[in-house]
Scaffold this motif. Structure first.
Motif, PDB file in Angstrom:
ATOM      1  N   VAL A  33       0.839  -1.206   0.000  1.00 11.52           N
ATOM      2  CA  VAL A  33       0.000   0.000   0.000  1.00 11.52           C
ATOM      3  C   VAL A  33       0.875   1.258   0.000  1.00 11.52           C
ATOM      4  O   VAL A  33       0.603   2.208  -0.742  1.00 11.52           O
ATOM      5  N   LEU A  34       1.932   1.260   0.805  1.00  8.71           N
ATOM      6  CA  LEU A  34       2.820   2.421   0.843  1.00  8.71           C
ATOM      7  C   LEU A  34       3.453   2.668  -0.525  1.00  8.71           C
ATOM      8  O   LEU A  34       3.529   3.812  -0.981  1.00  8.71           O
ATOM      9  N   ALA A  35       3.892   1.613  -1.191  1.00  9.15           N
ATOM     10  CA  ALA A  35       4.507   1.762  -2.517  1.00  9.15           C
ATOM     11  C   ALA A  35       3.491   2.290  -3.525  1.00  9.15           C
ATOM     12  O   ALA A  35       3.822   3.158  -4.346  1.00  9.15           O
ATOM     13  N   LEU A  36       2.258   1.800  -3.489  1.00  8.98           N
ATOM     14  CA  LEU A  36       1.222   2.321  -4.388  1.00  8.98           C
ATOM     15  C   LEU A  36       0.949   3.795  -4.115  1.00  8.98           C
ATOM     16  O   LEU A  36       0.805   4.597  -5.047  1.00  8.98           O
ATOM     17  N   CYS A  37       0.897   4.163  -2.843  1.00 13.86           N
ATOM     18  CA  CYS A  37       0.685   5.568  -2.492  1.00 13.86           C
ATOM     19  C   CYS A  37       1.855   6.423  -2.977  1.00 13.86           C
ATOM     20  O   CYS A  37       1.652   7.534  -3.477  1.00 13.86           O
ATOM     21  N   ALA A  38       3.069   5.914  -2.842  1.00 14.10           N
ATOM     22  CA  ALA A  38       4.250   6.662  -3.298  1.00 14.10           C
ATOM     23  C   ALA A  38       4.223   6.834  -4.809  1.00 14.10           C
ATOM     24  O   ALA A  38       4.552   7.905  -5.328  1.00 14.10           O
ATOM     25  N   LEU A  39       3.828   5.797  -5.525  1.00 17.26           N
ATOM     26  CA  LEU A  39       3.738   5.904  -6.986  1.00 17.26           C
ATOM     27  C   LEU A  39       2.703   6.941  -7.406  1.00 17.26           C
ATOM     28  O   LEU A  39       2.918   7.702  -8.344  1.00 17.26           O
ATOM     29  N   ALA A  40       1.578   6.974  -6.711  1.00 14.56           N
ATOM     30  CA  ALA A  40       0.534   7.952  -7.040  1.00 14.56           C
ATOM     31  C   ALA A  40       0.949   9.368  -6.633  1.00 14.56           C
ATOM     32  O   ALA A  40       0.644  10.326  -7.335  1.00 14.56           O
ATOM     33  N   ALA A  41       1.654   9.495  -5.526  1.00  9.16           N
ATOM     34  CA  ALA A  41       2.032  10.818  -5.025  1.00  9.16           C
ATOM     35  C   ALA A  41       3.180  11.442  -5.806  1.00  9.16           C
ATOM     36  O   ALA A  41       3.330  12.662  -5.808  1.00  9.16           O
ATOM     37  N   MET A  42       3.985  10.618  -6.465  1.00 10.76           N
ATOM     38  CA  MET A  42       5.150  11.126  -7.198  1.00 10.76           C
ATOM     39  C   MET A  42       5.122  10.630  -8.644  1.00 10.76           C
ATOM     40  O   MET A  42       5.959   9.816  -9.043  1.00 10.76           O
ATOM     41  N   PRO A  43       4.165  11.090  -9.448  1.00 12.40           N
ATOM     42  CA  PRO A  43       4.001  10.527 -10.792  1.00 12.40           C
ATOM     43  C   PRO A  43       5.138  10.843 -11.759  1.00 12.40           C
ATOM     44  O   PRO A  43       5.318  10.137 -12.734  1.00 12.40           O
ATOM     45  N   ARG A  44       5.918  11.871 -11.489  1.00 10.01           N
ATOM     46  CA  ARG A  44       7.007  12.214 -12.401  1.00 10.01           C
ATOM     47  C   ARG A  44       8.341  11.596 -11.994  1.00 10.01           C
ATOM     48  O   ARG A  44       9.297  11.641 -12.755  1.00 10.01           O
ATOM     49  N   ALA A  45       8.423  11.068 -10.803  1.00  5.38           N
ATOM     50  CA  ALA A  45       9.675  10.478 -10.325  1.00  5.38           C
ATOM     51  C   ALA A  45       9.940   9.159 -11.051  1.00  5.38           C
ATOM     52  O   ALA A  45       9.008   8.444 -11.433  1.00  5.38           O
ATOM     53  N   ARG A  46      11.199   8.858 -11.242  1.00  4.72           N
ATOM     54  CA  ARG A  46      11.573   7.588 -11.863  1.00  4.72           C
ATOM     55  C   ARG A  46      11.139   6.435 -10.961  1.00  4.72           C
ATOM     56  O   ARG A  46      11.188   6.545  -9.737  1.00  4.72           O
ATOM     57  N   LEU A  47      10.725   5.328 -11.582  1.00  5.73           N
ATOM     58  CA  LEU A  47      10.305   4.160 -10.806  1.00  5.73           C
ATOM     59  C   LEU A  47      11.401   3.708  -9.854  1.00  5.73           C
ATOM     60  O   LEU A  47      11.139   3.370  -8.701  1.00  5.73           O
ATOM     61  N   ARG A  48      12.630   3.692 -10.346  1.00  9.78           N
ATOM     62  CA  ARG A  48      13.750   3.244  -9.520  1.00  9.78           C
ATOM     63  C   ARG A  48      13.910   4.127  -8.291  1.00  9.78           C
ATOM     64  O   ARG A  48      14.150   3.641  -7.189  1.00  9.78           O
ATOM     65  N   THR A  49      13.744   5.422  -8.456  1.00  6.44           N
ATOM     66  CA  THR A  49      13.883   6.357  -7.338  1.00  6.44           C
ATOM     67  C   THR A  49      12.816   6.105  -6.284  1.00  6.44           C
ATOM     68  O   THR A  49      13.102   6.072  -5.087  1.00  6.44           O
ATOM     69  N   VAL A  50      11.592   5.918  -6.722  1.00  2.00           N
ATOM     70  CA  VAL A  50      10.498   5.665  -5.784  1.00  2.00           C
ATOM     71  C   VAL A  50      10.706   4.318  -5.079  1.00  2.00           C
ATOM     72  O   VAL A  50      10.556   4.214  -3.864  1.00  2.00           O
ATOM     73  N   ALA A  51      11.091   3.305  -5.831  1.00  2.00           N
ATOM     74  CA  ALA A  51      11.303   1.971  -5.246  1.00  2.00           C
ATOM     75  C   ALA A  51      12.425   2.007  -4.217  1.00  2.00           C
ATOM     76  O   ALA A  51      12.289   1.443  -3.119  1.00  2.00           O
ATOM     77  N   VAL A  52      13.523   2.655  -4.548  1.00  2.00           N
ATOM     78  CA  VAL A  52      14.649   2.738  -3.609  1.00  2.00           C
ATOM     79  C   VAL A  52      14.246   3.534  -2.368  1.00  2.00           C
ATOM     80  O   VAL A  52      14.618   3.177  -1.248  1.00  2.00           O
ATOM     81  N   GLY A  53      13.459   4.577  -2.549  1.00  2.00           N
ATOM     82  CA  GLY A  53      12.997   5.363  -1.406  1.00  2.00           C
ATOM     83  C   GLY A  53      12.134   4.552  -0.451  1.00  2.00           C
ATOM     84  O   GLY A  53      12.337   4.585   0.766  1.00  2.00           O
ATOM     85  N   VAL A  54      11.180   3.809  -0.996  1.00  3.44           N
ATOM     86  CA  VAL A  54      10.295   3.012  -0.140  1.00  3.44           C
ATOM     87  C   VAL A  54      11.068   1.848   0.491  1.00  3.44           C
ATOM     88  O   VAL A  54      10.902   1.555   1.687  1.00  3.44           O
ATOM     89  N   ALA A  55      11.945   1.204  -0.271  1.00  2.00           N
ATOM     90  CA  ALA A  55      12.761   0.118   0.280  1.00  2.00           C
ATOM     91  C   ALA A  55      13.723   0.653   1.341  1.00  2.00           C
ATOM     92  O   ALA A  55      13.958  -0.004   2.362  1.00  2.00           O
ATOM     93  N   GLY A  56      14.264   1.837   1.110  1.00  2.00           N
ATOM     94  CA  GLY A  56      15.136   2.454   2.114  1.00  2.00           C
ATOM     95  C   GLY A  56      14.388   2.770   3.390  1.00  2.00           C
ATOM     96  O   GLY A  56      14.899   2.584   4.496  1.00  2.00           O
ATOM     97  N   PHE A  57      13.153   3.237   3.250  1.00  2.00           N
ATOM     98  CA  PHE A  57      12.305   3.498   4.411  1.00  2.00           C
ATOM     99  C   PHE A  57      12.090   2.219   5.215  1.00  2.00           C
ATOM    100  O   PHE A  57      12.209   2.213   6.443  1.00  2.00           O
ATOM    101  N   ALA A  58      11.816   1.109   4.522  1.00  2.00           N
ATOM    102  CA  ALA A  58      11.637  -0.185   5.198  1.00  2.00           C
ATOM    103  C   ALA A  58      12.912  -0.603   5.915  1.00  2.00           C
ATOM    104  O   ALA A  58      12.871  -1.075   7.059  1.00  2.00           O
ATOM    105  N   THR A  59      14.034  -0.414   5.258  1.00  2.00           N
ATOM    106  CA  THR A  59      15.318  -0.809   5.844  1.00  2.00           C
ATOM    107  C   THR A  59      15.629   0.011   7.092  1.00  2.00           C
ATOM    108  O   THR A  59      16.056  -0.537   8.114  1.00  2.00           O
ATOM    109  N   VAL A  60      15.403   1.306   7.017  1.00  2.00           N
ATOM    110  CA  VAL A  60      15.667   2.170   8.169  1.00  2.00           C
ATOM    111  C   VAL A  60      14.747   1.804   9.333  1.00  2.00           C
ATOM    112  O   VAL A  60      15.199   1.707  10.488  1.00  2.00           O
TER     113      VAL A  60
END
Length: 134
Positions: free
Chosen positions: A62-89
């Motif tokens: 759900v968080l990843a879907l929300c991030a994709l919707a909230a940042m439509p111009r961001a690269r997929l890789r950037t959004v994925a790394v951001g959400v995965a980094g959040f999980a890791t932290v």
């Protein structure tokens, strides 16, 4: 011709349109809900499903879907790394608070599984677009 501003059309959607604002608020809400659930005592966190790993998977899906919707111009890789980094932290912070490593590793893998599941259809669709129809 006028520009298509409908919700499901191909035209531009306004930056401050209601759905764009809602997408950003949902990202903030989902992120805050995960942080609060992570650091609350386990007996205070409601069980939505029987498996804690499935809860982690669903939360980060759900968080990843929300991030994709909230940042439509961001690269997929950037959004994925951001959400995965959040999980890791989050899992690392929980580890520093004295939690055992085994369950946290399982939680982290479930978190990343949820992120991967959210991004997989987009990646497959991009691949499919590379093959034009007859």
């Amino acid at each position: 011709m006028s520009e298509d501003r409908s919700l499901f059309g191909d035209g531009r959607y306004p930056e401050a349109g209601p759905l764009a604002v809602l997408a950003r608020l949902s990202l903030l809400g989902a992120g805050l809900a995960i942080v609060v659930a992570k650091f609350l005592p386990p007996e205070l966190v409601p069980d939505f499903v029987r498996s804690p790993n499935l809860q982690h998977f669903a939360a980060f899906y759900v968080l990843a879907l929300c991030a994709l919707a909230a940042m439509p111009r961001a690269r997929l890789r950037t959004v994925a790394v951001g959400v995965a980094g959040f999980a890791t932290v989050l899992e690392a912070l929980h580890l520093l608070s004295g939690a055992p490593l085994g369950p946290l590793t399982d939680n982290w893998v479930a978190d990343l599984g949820g992120v991967s599941a959210a991004f997989a259809p987009l990646i497959v669709e991009r691949f499919r677009r590379r093959f034009p129809r007859g």
